[in-house]
Design a protein around this motif. Structure first.
Motif, short mmCIF file in Angstrom:
data_model
loop_
_atom_site.label_atom_id
_atom_site.label_comp_id
_atom_site.label_asym_id
_atom_site.label_seq_id
_atom_site.Cartn_x
_atom_site.Cartn_y
_atom_site.Cartn_z
N THR A 24 0.87 -1.02 0.18
CA THR A 24 -0.11 -0.24 -0.09
C THR A 24 0.76 1.39 -0.19
O THR A 24 0.68 2.46 -0.94
CB THR A 24 -0.88 0.54 1.20
OG1 THR A 24 -0.42 0.12 1.92
CG2 THR A 24 -2.33 -0.76 1.24
N GLY A 25 2.21 1.11 0.28
CA GLY A 25 2.91 2.39 1.17
C GLY A 25 2.47 3.21 2.38
O GLY A 25 2.77 4.80 1.70
N LEU A 26 1.24 3.13 2.43
CA LEU A 26 1.12 3.14 3.43
C LEU A 26 1.92 3.56 5.21
O LEU A 26 1.67 2.08 5.18
CB LEU A 26 -0.84 3.39 3.13
CG LEU A 26 -1.53 3.55 2.26
CD1 LEU A 26 -2.95 2.76 2.88
CD2 LEU A 26 -1.95 5.39 2.04
N ALA A 27 1.44 4.56 6.31
CA ALA A 27 0.99 4.01 7.48
C ALA A 27 -0.07 3.59 7.65
O ALA A 27 -1.43 4.72 7.76
CB ALA A 27 1.54 5.00 8.11
N LEU A 28 -0.83 2.62 8.68
CA LEU A 28 -1.90 2.53 9.13
C LEU A 28 -2.01 2.85 10.31
O LEU A 28 -1.54 2.32 11.22
CB LEU A 28 -1.91 0.57 8.36
CG LEU A 28 -1.80 0.08 6.80
CD1 LEU A 28 -2.36 -1.00 6.69
CD2 LEU A 28 -2.74 1.60 5.74
N ALA A 29 -3.13 3.36 10.84
CA ALA A 29 -3.49 3.36 11.93
C ALA A 29 -4.07 1.72 11.79
O ALA A 29 -5.20 1.49 11.36
CB ALA A 29 -4.64 4.04 12.62
N ALA A 30 -3.89 1.25 13.03
CA ALA A 30 -4.63 -0.18 12.89
C ALA A 30 -4.71 -0.76 14.51
O ALA A 30 -3.47 -2.20 15.50
CB ALA A 30 -3.39 -0.87 12.78
N PRO A 31 -5.67 -0.37 15.42
CA PRO A 31 -6.15 -1.30 16.35
C PRO A 31 -6.18 -2.54 16.51
O PRO A 31 -6.35 -2.85 15.68
CB PRO A 31 -7.44 0.28 17.35
CG PRO A 31 -7.98 0.53 15.95
CD PRO A 31 -6.61 0.26 15.03
N SER A 32 -7.04 -2.90 17.29
CA SER A 32 -6.85 -3.90 17.28
C SER A 32 -8.48 -4.59 16.95
O SER A 32 -9.23 -3.44 17.44
CB SER A 32 -6.74 -4.73 19.04
OG SER A 32 -8.05 -3.52 20.28
N ALA A 33 -8.45 -5.80 16.13
CA ALA A 33 -9.98 -5.78 15.89
C ALA A 33 -11.07 -6.50 15.81
O ALA A 33 -11.64 -7.33 15.84
CB ALA A 33 -9.67 -6.92 14.14
N ASN A 34 -11.15 -6.23 16.85
CA ASN A 34 -12.37 -5.88 18.16
C ASN A 34 -12.89 -4.51 18.00
O ASN A 34 -13.06 -3.49 17.95
CB ASN A 34 -12.20 -6.30 19.60
CG ASN A 34 -11.13 -5.68 19.99
OD1 ASN A 34 -9.46 -5.38 19.69
ND2 ASN A 34 -11.70 -5.19 21.26
N LEU A 35 -14.67 -5.39 18.66
CA LEU A 35 -15.47 -4.37 19.06
C LEU A 35 -14.77 -3.85 20.53
O LEU A 35 -14.17 -4.80 21.58
CB LEU A 35 -17.30 -5.01 19.72
CG LEU A 35 -17.39 -5.11 18.41
CD1 LEU A 35 -18.82 -5.78 18.81
CD2 LEU A 35 -18.41 -3.71 17.33
N SER A 36 -14.92 -2.23 20.98
CA SER A 36 -14.70 -2.20 22.19
C SER A 36 -15.24 -2.59 23.17
O SER A 36 -15.92 -2.70 23.32
CB SER A 36 -14.65 -0.54 21.84
OG SER A 36 -13.53 0.26 22.22
N GLY A 37 -13.75 -3.16 23.89
CA GLY A 37 -14.21 -3.87 25.63
C GLY A 37 -14.52 -4.95 25.36
O GLY A 37 -14.14 -5.92 25.80
N ARG A 38 -14.33 -5.40 24.20
CA ARG A 38 -14.24 -6.93 24.43
C ARG A 38 -12.67 -7.62 24.04
O ARG A 38 -11.62 -6.36 23.58
CB ARG A 38 -14.71 -7.01 21.97
CG ARG A 38 -16.27 -7.16 22.38
CD ARG A 38 -16.98 -8.53 23.06
NE ARG A 38 -16.82 -9.60 21.94
CZ ARG A 38 -16.49 -10.48 22.40
NH1 ARG A 38 -17.17 -10.63 23.93
NH2 ARG A 38 -17.38 -11.59 21.96
N PRO A 39 -12.95 -8.87 24.32
CA PRO A 39 -11.18 -8.99 23.99
C PRO A 39 -10.68 -9.43 22.41
O PRO A 39 -11.64 -9.14 21.72
CB PRO A 39 -11.05 -10.91 24.03
CG PRO A 39 -12.71 -10.98 25.25
CD PRO A 39 -13.64 -10.18 24.40
N SER A 40 -8.87 -9.07 22.22
CA SER A 40 -8.44 -8.56 20.90
C SER A 40 -8.57 -10.10 20.99
O SER A 40 -9.12 -11.07 21.40
CB SER A 40 -6.76 -8.22 21.33
OG SER A 40 -7.08 -7.07 21.95
#
Ligand code: TXA
Ligand code: MG
Length: 342
Positions: free
Chosen positions: A154-170
């Motif tokens: 992509t050539g991008l810097a990617l903002a990437a938090p864990s892919a869970n709903l907030s509050g749920r386990p990663s």
């Protein structure tokens, strides 16, 4: 008759349509050997979940405010909790950050790519919503072939938090991501189970000495070995710490000692609760409804933890009681998920 039916069904349909328009999108599941479509979607400002070696991330172009906003919406994440940014190499890290201390260079030589996020002074390149208006930015170089391929292509810097709903386990498996984010992201790249299973160590590198904000597999001793000094922050300093994490469907009680564990299991049983227990290995003489085994060594325990937290169902148990574990990082996550610690 017809008009009565229309009267009742119309507002219902309208509500249904509004909800589906707002929340549902067509989510493609992409094989990790054919990621071209994921690349195109990310370059077009869409949100794509993909594997990293720690946990799955939900990524978008970190320089595009609209794309980043979609991450907050999909996760239901509070806007004052900053996102960390994934980059392919140290050069990209130096582009996003300024006044990088020399000890970070040493840390990167040893630990990056890998499960460590450096909090640095932001050079102001990323969209403001990435850093929640802080002057700092969390940057990580992941050590996973799919994540690195996506970053390079992509050539991008990617903002990437864990892919869970907030509050749920990663999420540590693609099924976890599908469960939480289907219909909320443009695509999910299936890369199997993640290797580490816990999120990266977050280290504040804006001071004279690095300070650990979130524990992980890279420990305070590991960092001290490379750069001499390293502090452990009181946990309150983390922007995310005011939010509850990793919550299972039912209350979780964490016991600090084996004695407390036995005691609380007995009490909850006597009160008529259906009980689940989290322990190292399954054994016979425990009379409970569900046994969740995490395994014995630290690596195995960490890898299994989030899968177990997600496997706890309120249809099966009323309360879950966890035995103590020798691993500090596992205890740290369990404490974060617990409704009560005894
Ligand atoms: O292993 C990981 O770090 C995974 C993978 C996907 O990279 N990501 C992850 O993201 O765990 P998240 O958002 O769940 O956790 C990142 C943590 C958050 O607790 C956030 O508050 C903290 O990093 N963080 C991000 N930027 C920060 C900053 N500028 N200052 C302090 N903490 C920051
Ligand atoms: Mg998270």
């Amino acid at each position: 008759m017809k008009s009565v039916q229309a009267f009742f069904s119309w507002p219902f349909r309208l509500k249904y349509k509004i909800e589906t328009r707002e929340e549902q999108m067509d989510t493609k599941i992409i094989n990790d050997h054919s990621i071209e479509e994921a690349i195109q979607l990310l370059q077009a400002g869409q949100v794509v979940a993909f594997p990293t070696e720690t946990v799955y991330g939900i990524g978008a172009n970190a320089l595009d405010e609209h794309a980043v906003a979609k991450i907050f919406t999909a996760k239901g994440r509070p806007s004052d909790n900053p996102l960390n940014v994934l980059v392919p190499n140290t050069k990209a890290l130096y582009y996003l950050a300024k006044n990088v201390p020399t000890y970070v260079e040493k840390l990167m030589e040893v630990f990056s790519p890998g499960p460590i996020t450096y909090v640095l002074q932001s050079a102001g390149k990323v969209a403001e919503n990435v850093t929640a208006n802080l002057s700092t930015i969390g940057v990580r170089i992941p050590n996973h072939p799919v994540a690195l391929n996506i970053l390079h292509q992509t050539g991008l810097a990617l903002a990437a938090p864990s892919a869970n709903l907030s509050g749920r386990p990663s999420p540590t498996a693609v099924d976890h991501v599908i469960h939480d984010l289907m219909g909320k992201v443009s695509a999910i790249v299936d890369g199997g189970s993640t290797n580490v299973g816990l999120e990266s160590t977050v280290v504040d590198c804006t001071g004279e000495v690095p300070t650990i904000l979130r524990s992980g597999f890279i420990t305070v001793e590991d960092i001290r070995r490379v750069v001499g000094a390293c502090n452990l922050a009181p946990s309150i300093q983390m922007p995310s710490n005011k939010y509850k994490h990793y919550q299972p469907e039912v209350p979780l009680i964490l016991a600090r000692t084996e004695g407390q564990f036995q005691d609380i299991v007995r009490k909850k049983k006597a009160a008529g609760n259906r009980i689940g227990v989290i322990i190292s290995l399954s054994f016979d003489d425990i009379n409970v409804e569900k046994i969740f085994s995490l395994g014995t060594d630290e690596v195995e325990t960490a890898r299994n933890l989030y899968d177990v937290l997600r496997a706890i169902k309120k249809s099966e148990v009323d309360v879950v009681i966890s035995a103590p574990f020798p691993s500090d990082i596992v205890m740290d996550r369990l404490a974060s998920a617990a409704t009560k610690i005894v």
